[in-house]
Design a protein around this motif. Structure first.
Motif, PDB file in Angstrom:
ATOM      1  N   ALA A   1      11.849  14.582  -6.900  1.00 45.75           N
ATOM      2  CA  ALA A   1      11.123  14.518  -8.166  1.00 45.75           C
ATOM      3  C   ALA A   1      11.792  13.634  -9.188  1.00 45.75           C
ATOM      4  O   ALA A   1      12.997  14.005  -9.713  1.00 45.75           O
ATOM      5  CB  ALA A   1      10.653  15.843  -8.765  1.00 45.75           C
ATOM      6  N   HIS A   2      11.451  12.419  -9.588  1.00 44.97           N
ATOM      7  CA  HIS A   2      11.759  11.620 -10.468  1.00 44.97           C
ATOM      8  C   HIS A   2      11.246  11.467 -11.974  1.00 44.97           C
ATOM      9  O   HIS A   2      10.218  11.442 -12.133  1.00 44.97           O
ATOM     10  CB  HIS A   2      11.658  10.116  -9.704  1.00 44.97           C
ATOM     11  N   ALA A   3      12.274  11.528 -13.001  1.00 40.08           N
ATOM     12  CA  ALA A   3      11.842  11.481 -14.203  1.00 40.08           C
ATOM     13  C   ALA A   3      13.077  11.034 -14.875  1.00 40.08           C
ATOM     14  O   ALA A   3      13.827  11.493 -15.780  1.00 40.08           O
ATOM     15  CB  ALA A   3      11.626  12.803 -14.840  1.00 40.08           C
ATOM     16  N   ILE A   4      13.586   9.553 -14.661  1.00 37.66           N
ATOM     17  CA  ILE A   4      14.734   8.951 -15.296  1.00 37.66           C
ATOM     18  C   ILE A   4      14.586   7.976 -15.949  1.00 37.66           C
ATOM     19  O   ILE A   4      13.800   6.802 -15.760  1.00 37.66           O
ATOM     20  CB  ILE A   4      15.714   8.465 -13.711  1.00 37.66           C
TER      21      ILE A   4
ATOM     22  N   LYS B   1      12.757   5.666 -12.974  1.00 37.30           N
ATOM     23  CA  LYS B   1      11.404   5.987 -12.705  1.00 37.30           C
ATOM     24  C   LYS B   1      11.066   6.984 -13.286  1.00 37.30           C
ATOM     25  O   LYS B   1      11.822   8.020 -13.247  1.00 37.30           O
ATOM     26  CB  LYS B   1      11.175   5.859 -11.207  1.00 37.30           C
ATOM     27  N   GLU B   2       9.893   7.222 -13.601  1.00 37.25           N
ATOM     28  CA  GLU B   2       9.441   8.395 -14.412  1.00 37.25           C
ATOM     29  C   GLU B   2       8.077   9.051 -13.832  1.00 37.25           C
ATOM     30  O   GLU B   2       7.066   8.101 -13.285  1.00 37.25           O
ATOM     31  CB  GLU B   2       9.145   7.993 -15.965  1.00 37.25           C
ATOM     32  N   ALA B   3       7.936  10.328 -13.717  1.00 33.43           N
ATOM     33  CA  ALA B   3       6.873  10.907 -13.054  1.00 33.43           C
ATOM     34  C   ALA B   3       6.379  10.255 -12.057  1.00 33.43           C
ATOM     35  O   ALA B   3       5.087   9.810 -11.695  1.00 33.43           O
ATOM     36  CB  ALA B   3       5.636  10.949 -14.135  1.00 33.43           C
ATOM     37  N   LYS B   4       7.197  10.405 -10.864  1.00 31.45           N
ATOM     38  CA  LYS B   4       7.109   9.987  -9.761  1.00 31.45           C
ATOM     39  C   LYS B   4       7.677  10.864  -8.540  1.00 31.45           C
ATOM     40  O   LYS B   4       8.509  11.773  -8.930  1.00 31.45           O
ATOM     41  CB  LYS B   4       7.879   8.457  -9.498  1.00 31.45           C
ATOM     42  N   THR B   5       7.126  10.705  -7.276  1.00 29.23           N
ATOM     43  CA  THR B   5       7.791  11.588  -6.547  1.00 29.23           C
ATOM     44  C   THR B   5       8.108  10.876  -4.871  1.00 29.23           C
ATOM     45  O   THR B   5       7.339   9.808  -4.756  1.00 29.23           O
ATOM     46  CB  THR B   5       6.615  12.828  -5.977  1.00 29.23           C
ATOM     47  N   THR B   6       9.003  11.225  -4.360  1.00 27.18           N
ATOM     48  CA  THR B   6       9.238  10.820  -3.008  1.00 27.18           C
ATOM     49  C   THR B   6       8.895  11.929  -2.017  1.00 27.18           C
ATOM     50  O   THR B   6       9.648  13.023  -2.069  1.00 27.18           O
ATOM     51  CB  THR B   6      10.440  10.365  -2.842  1.00 27.18           C
TER      52      THR B   6
ATOM     53  N   MET C   1       6.872   6.382  -4.595  1.00 28.27           N
ATOM     54  CA  MET C   1       6.162   5.633  -5.755  1.00 28.27           C
ATOM     55  C   MET C   1       6.936   4.691  -6.316  1.00 28.27           C
ATOM     56  O   MET C   1       6.766   4.312  -7.471  1.00 28.27           O
ATOM     57  CB  MET C   1       5.488   6.587  -6.703  1.00 28.27           C
ATOM     58  N   ASN C   2       8.067   4.310  -5.688  1.00 21.30           N
ATOM     59  CA  ASN C   2       9.125   3.482  -6.156  1.00 21.30           C
ATOM     60  C   ASN C   2       8.507   2.085  -6.836  1.00 21.30           C
ATOM     61  O   ASN C   2       8.875   1.727  -7.845  1.00 21.30           O
ATOM     62  CB  ASN C   2      10.401   3.372  -5.519  1.00 21.30           C
ATOM     63  N   ASP C   3       7.979   1.339  -5.819  1.00 24.21           N
ATOM     64  CA  ASP C   3       7.288   0.130  -6.272  1.00 24.21           C
ATOM     65  C   ASP C   3       6.048   0.008  -5.896  1.00 24.21           C
ATOM     66  O   ASP C   3       5.546  -0.527  -4.446  1.00 24.21           O
ATOM     67  CB  ASP C   3       8.111  -1.007  -5.436  1.00 24.21           C
ATOM     68  N   GLY C   4       5.253   0.515  -6.638  1.00 24.02           N
ATOM     69  CA  GLY C   4       3.687   0.953  -5.911  1.00 24.02           C
ATOM     70  C   GLY C   4       3.844   2.224  -5.045  1.00 24.02           C
ATOM     71  O   GLY C   4       4.844   2.784  -4.976  1.00 24.02           O
ATOM     72  N   LEU C   5       2.873   2.378  -4.227  1.00 22.17           N
ATOM     73  CA  LEU C   5       2.800   3.543  -3.493  1.00 22.17           C
ATOM     74  C   LEU C   5       2.990   3.005  -1.995  1.00 22.17           C
ATOM     75  O   LEU C   5       2.151   2.118  -1.593  1.00 22.17           O
ATOM     76  CB  LEU C   5       1.328   4.350  -3.595  1.00 22.17           C
ATOM     77  N   THR C   6       3.847   3.470  -1.192  1.00 19.22           N
ATOM     78  CA  THR C   6       4.299   3.036  -0.004  1.00 19.22           C
ATOM     79  C   THR C   6       4.294   4.198   0.963  1.00 19.22           C
ATOM     80  O   THR C   6       4.865   5.199   0.639  1.00 19.22           O
ATOM     81  CB  THR C   6       5.635   2.335   0.023  1.00 19.22           C
ATOM     82  N   ILE C   7       3.548   4.206   2.081  1.00 23.26           N
ATOM     83  CA  ILE C   7       3.513   5.180   3.186  1.00 23.26           C
ATOM     84  C   ILE C   7       4.431   4.351   4.174  1.00 23.26           C
ATOM     85  O   ILE C   7       4.474   3.343   4.779  1.00 23.26           O
ATOM     86  CB  ILE C   7       2.250   5.296   3.698  1.00 23.26           C
TER      87      ILE C   7
END
Length: 358
Positions: free
Chosen positions: A153-156, A259-264, A274-280
């Motif tokens: 969970a990213h909020a940096i 990165k803020e309000a993102k998840t891996t 969700m680092n550079d858009g959404l990637t699966i």
């Protein structure tokens, strides 16, 4: 049917999110505005209120005088429980801005009030309504990633300390970036995993860069003497089923990985970030793949209202839940777990010991 809505707290979050969003919901009339500073209430009324809307500096007077259907609580964290409970006891449904409350005990008292009064209660986690979030949640529900057993969970932020209001005041807010923006990242992650059963946490909150004089900052230098909350905090969460989550948060950190309000997410069938858009990413027929998801309007067939902002979708969904008597997207029981975990990370930091859940 039209719902009469009152706002408690007419500051930044009300004017930046709640009021402009509610103004776009046709089933809403904004009829009451309350703020300790009368000028702020008057200004909000002027921009968003009906012709007969009223302003107040005392929330109890507003609840007693006005026949309201819904109240939005947009005040410092240490008042969330008091105001939300009072509004529900005044026969109003309540949306409370995140986090749910300063403490988990206060959050539980809010749920008890909702159950006792029969009123709906939700918390303002608008990031669930982003296009990348709704798409990712759908494929998680459908099992495309399999069992999600590790997540981040990213909020940096590198240098983006909010210097206005009471953000730097531990007594009013309960903490800094962890409770302010880490709460969004953790909510997203738990929602994607559909896992709300923590077992224990370890963590550490830091007060390092907060002491910097004349610091570079997006909103101007902060006053180190008034910076009484952490500038960064990190936690490791073990869930009952063995899944683990790493939570990172900062307002000021010497890092370029912002990165803020993102998840891996990492699952048994695939992963997502969700680092550079959404990637699966995953494996198919003994071959590794990664897939970039196109989220511009028209790129997601099932997504209704692609041109709308997350806060508008949040407001419309919330009002629809009231009118149709359905559950809100953000359930208070879910928001309670977020608050419990954040509180446990702060406690773990203070004691230098793991914090276990009953």
């Amino acid at each position: 049917m039209t719902l009469k809505v009152g706002i408690i707290g007419c500051g930044g979050i009300a004017n930046g999110k709640h009021l402009p969003a509610l103004a776009q919901v046709k089933e809403v009339e904004l009829v009451a505005f309350c703020d300790l500073i009368s000028e702020r209430a008057e200004e909000a009324k002027m921009h968003y209120g009906t012709l007969t809307a009223k302003t107040f500096t005392n929330y109890q007077e507003m609840l007693e005088e006005m026949d309201l259907d819904v109240v939005h609580v947009c005040t410092p964290n240490n008042t969330h429980a008091e105001l939300s409970i009072a509004a529900m006891e005044a026969d109003c449904h309540v949306m409370c801005e995140k986090p749910m409350a300063k403490t988990s005990a206060e959050a539980r008292s809010m749920i008890e009030a909702a159950n006792r009064t029969g009123k709906k209660l939700t918390i303002g986690y608008q990031n669930r309504f982003r296009k990348d979030s709704t798409y990712l949640h759908t494929i998680c529900e459908e099992g495309e990633l399999g069992e999600i057993y590790f997540a981040k969970a990213h909020a940096i932020r590198r240098r983006a300390v909010p210097t206005w209001g009471v953000f730097l005041d531990e007594e009013a807010q309960g903490g800094g970036p962890l409770i302010d923006i880490g709460t969004h990242a953790l909510d997203l992650t738990l929602w994607m995993m559909d896992n709300y059963k923590p077992k224990y946490v370890v963590g550490k909150a830091y007060h390092k860069l907060a002491e910097t004089e004349k610091a570079a900052n997006a909103w101007g230098s902060w006053n180190p003497e008034k910076f009484t909350v952490e500038d960064s905090a990190f936690g490791f969460i073990m869930m009952e089923n063995g899944a683990t989550i790493f939570l990172e948060s900062s307002w000021a950190l010497n890092s370029l990985d912002v990165k803020e309000a993102k998840t891996t997410l990492h699952g048994t069938k695939g992963g997502a970030d969700m680092n550079d858009g959404l990637t699966i990413n995953g494996e198919d027929h003994s071959t590794l793949f990664e897939k970039k998801i196109e989220l511009e309007p028209g790129g997601v067939d099932f997504y209704d209202g692609a041109g709308d902002k997350p806060e508008v979708l949040e407001a419309q969904s919330w009002i629809d839940a009231i009118l149709n008597d359905t559950e809100p997207v953000v359930k208070p029981e879910q928001a309670l777990v977020v608050t419990e975990i954040l509180e446990a990370i702060y406690k773990a930091s203070e004691t230098n010991q793991p914090v276990f859940f009953d």
